[in-house]
Design an enzyme around this catalytic site. Sequence first.
Site, PDB file in Angstrom:
ATOM      1  N   TYR A 130       7.958  -5.032  -2.465  1.00  0.00           N
ATOM      2  CA  TYR A 130       8.631  -4.579  -3.485  1.00  0.00           C
ATOM      3  C   TYR A 130       9.485  -3.293  -3.267  1.00  0.00           C
ATOM      4  CZ  TYR A 130       7.657  -7.804  -7.260  1.00  0.00           C
ATOM      5  OH  TYR A 130       7.678  -9.035  -8.090  1.00  0.00           O
ATOM      6  N   ASP A 147      -0.261   1.648  -6.116  1.00  0.00           N
ATOM      7  CA  ASP A 147       0.822   1.932  -5.067  1.00  0.00           C
ATOM      8  C   ASP A 147       0.630   3.253  -4.768  1.00  0.00           C
ATOM      9  OD1 ASP A 147       1.549  -0.915  -4.940  1.00  0.00           O
ATOM     10  OD2 ASP A 147       3.386  -0.753  -6.083  1.00  0.00           O
TER      11      ASP A 147
END
Length: 828
Positions: free
Chosen positions: A470, A389
């Site tokens: 998320y 990420d």
Amino acid sequence: MTPSRKVVGVLLTVISFAITIGILWFPKSDTKYRFDISKKKGSSSFQAPKKNVWADLTRDEANSIYDFLVEEWTELNVTRIPKTGRENFILTVETLQPNKSDVLPYLWQNHKEPERWAKVVLSYNEGDKPQLIYHAVGPLPVSAETTRVVPLTYPFTSGRNAVSNLMTDFVASQEFSLSLAEEISDITIELLGARVNRQNPYDPDALLAFPRFTRHESGHLLGWIQLFRPGAGSSGRTLLPQGIYARVDASSSNVSDWTVDDWFYNGLVYNSVEEFREAIKNPEFLKTPPNVDGPWTDTEDFDTQPEGRELPPPVSIQPYGPRYKLDRSEKYVSWFGFEFYLTSTQATGVSLFDIRFKGERVMYELSLQEALAHYAGDDPMAGGQEFLDTFFGMGTNAFELVPGYDCPAYADYLDTELHRGGKSDRLPSNICIFEFTSDYLLSRHTAQYSVTASRNTYLTIRSVSTVGNYDYTIDYVFYLDGAIEVKVRASGYIYGAFYANNPYKHEDEYGHRVHTALSTSMHDHVINFKADLDVAGSANDMVRLAIEPTVISYPWDQPYTQERNTMHLKEYAVTHETGLDWPKNSGELYIVYSRSAKNAWGERKGYRIASGTGMGNAPHLTVVNSTALGRSAAWAARDLWVVRHKDTEPRGADPLNYLAAHAPLVDFAALADAERLAAADDLVVYFNVGSHHVPHSGDVPNTLMHTSASGVMFVPHNFADRDPSRESVQGVRVQLQGRRSGGFAGEVPGGDVPGEGEEDLRVREKSSGGRYKMHEGANYFGTPYGEDVKLRLEDLEPDLERRYESKDIRVSDLGLNGSAAGIWAAAP
């Protein structure tokens, strides 16, 4: 006893004075006093002792660097603000963190401030091999005489400063995917009852197509394109996958040269679209129901009113203003012995530096390194899906926090700035700082004649990074005893899998069915942090203090017990760079000790590393030798690692590792290479938090934070001579009778009640020579509330119409170039 009304007038003055100077004695009174918190003032005069040498670039600094590089790289035809991904442009500009060996003399020996440099990433797209290239620019401020630009290679174990850019033309890749979906509209209508709608992509029945690409060791770039139903403006796309997949060979940098190989549907592979069409015509062809949007994906319920919802919940307030001190300009914080600087980077978000407690060094750096999500499943998307990420930007995607919800209404909020694609963007209020009182005590004790309770207050530095589906809430938490916790909570939409009901499916092997045509995909979240520990200085070593069973013969046991089954402590030195897992039965303590500093009792000062509060021990990656991750995430193979500090190894990962998984810029295995640790090394610990996530029906529509929390704590171990929180904590001793403490029922001779003249062994002479006089009733240590508080509505429920600034948030998609695309996709 309650004072008479004659005394109350005098007590008003005394109590007011006591509140001001912090006197600990508060007599009982029925009189109410009011304090208007709207008049509270911050400590604007507080200043950091040194300049924040880790601070991100200012807007003026970034603009001067852009101007300098456009001139310096004239021959490269660099565009400051790109309009397409095919141009040469400066992708990112930010601070190049100074070397620790340069910073420590500045902090502790009054040497000159380290030179300030910038780190830039050039998106270079000449020829057929586009690259992303790191350079260093400095020293700053920019000067025609002294500033230079050089390749940035020293932080990378590979010796390289560039990776191949796997996806330069993001718009073209999207167009390819949509066109492919349009070409099979007959199939999508037959199997899914929907088709692509270019005119209105928010059509609730329209389809979207998104690819997942992977660079294989052979050099081929292959991708699977999956169809999704976007819903009526719903952000729950990852809950709405459809069961048609197409494999694309995207090895060419020219999208027009991409080819489609295979198709996959309901457990079967078809070698061509024609073969797929013919199979559908077969009467025995097995169809699965489409995955259709509806209220089940909504994250809000504005209508249901069960009993109790008509009342707002309790909230925390801070009537007298903050007890910490904040220098906003230098981003420096001081709170009950803790002091530290903070900064933010585009890849990793908030980092803390020079953490001290009671004037002693604890950590040089505490920072996020990488956040990994690795999936498993029996379809082409879930089966090999993985994300690193920081490539998308944990700082770039740290957006504005919601006052009163993400953080208490009274929190202090800080902004960050991003310098990307020739522009500088402010991200408002995306870091918050607040003190909070827990729902459980820090400590308590009940004795025969007294009860003592100490409130558990702690300081939190919080940010939330939203990467695709998320939201990661990241906390750095400081406790009054000197403990530090890193805690991560996840929420948002799960990345679901299409539920294929066929004879080839292994029921519940990868997750659970949670809707008509949706199943969950098991995955690991492994989030890596760096703790450069300087426990009472940089000369540290690490031990494993084991709690082991043993059989011992004691002379005082003889002759009745020959051998006693018991346990003891056994210390094992960590002598080489290595990885460790949390021990079975918590049977070992991992402690970093100062090599020479000791407390008053001759014990070495240390900090213990422990798996913190949350859903069990923090995990490491389940998958061994990941096919998709290659060598890009070796740090995820163990729970924590201990290595030597080196200026040439400032990070355990790099965001561009995502584009070069099999030949990463930073290969963590080259950092933790079993090098011998000297007796007084400067140690760095890399540790993981996260979870083995097996989503279930309770994850729809969103994963809940209390079931996805994970943390690691750094706890003082003989660091002080006694519990330092006693000096700072707020609490009360309720004296039940007389002034005596301790004891158990039946221990007082004759059952006598302690009298006023008897000595209380719990009351000691103060260093100032004064003496606190214990009395029956409430005896406060620290300052309790002593008057009524006038609250504004804003302190209970902030006006979000006024306080929330953001009008449009560019949440990154999870495509290979989704992060970079946001720079130029909206450019005119």
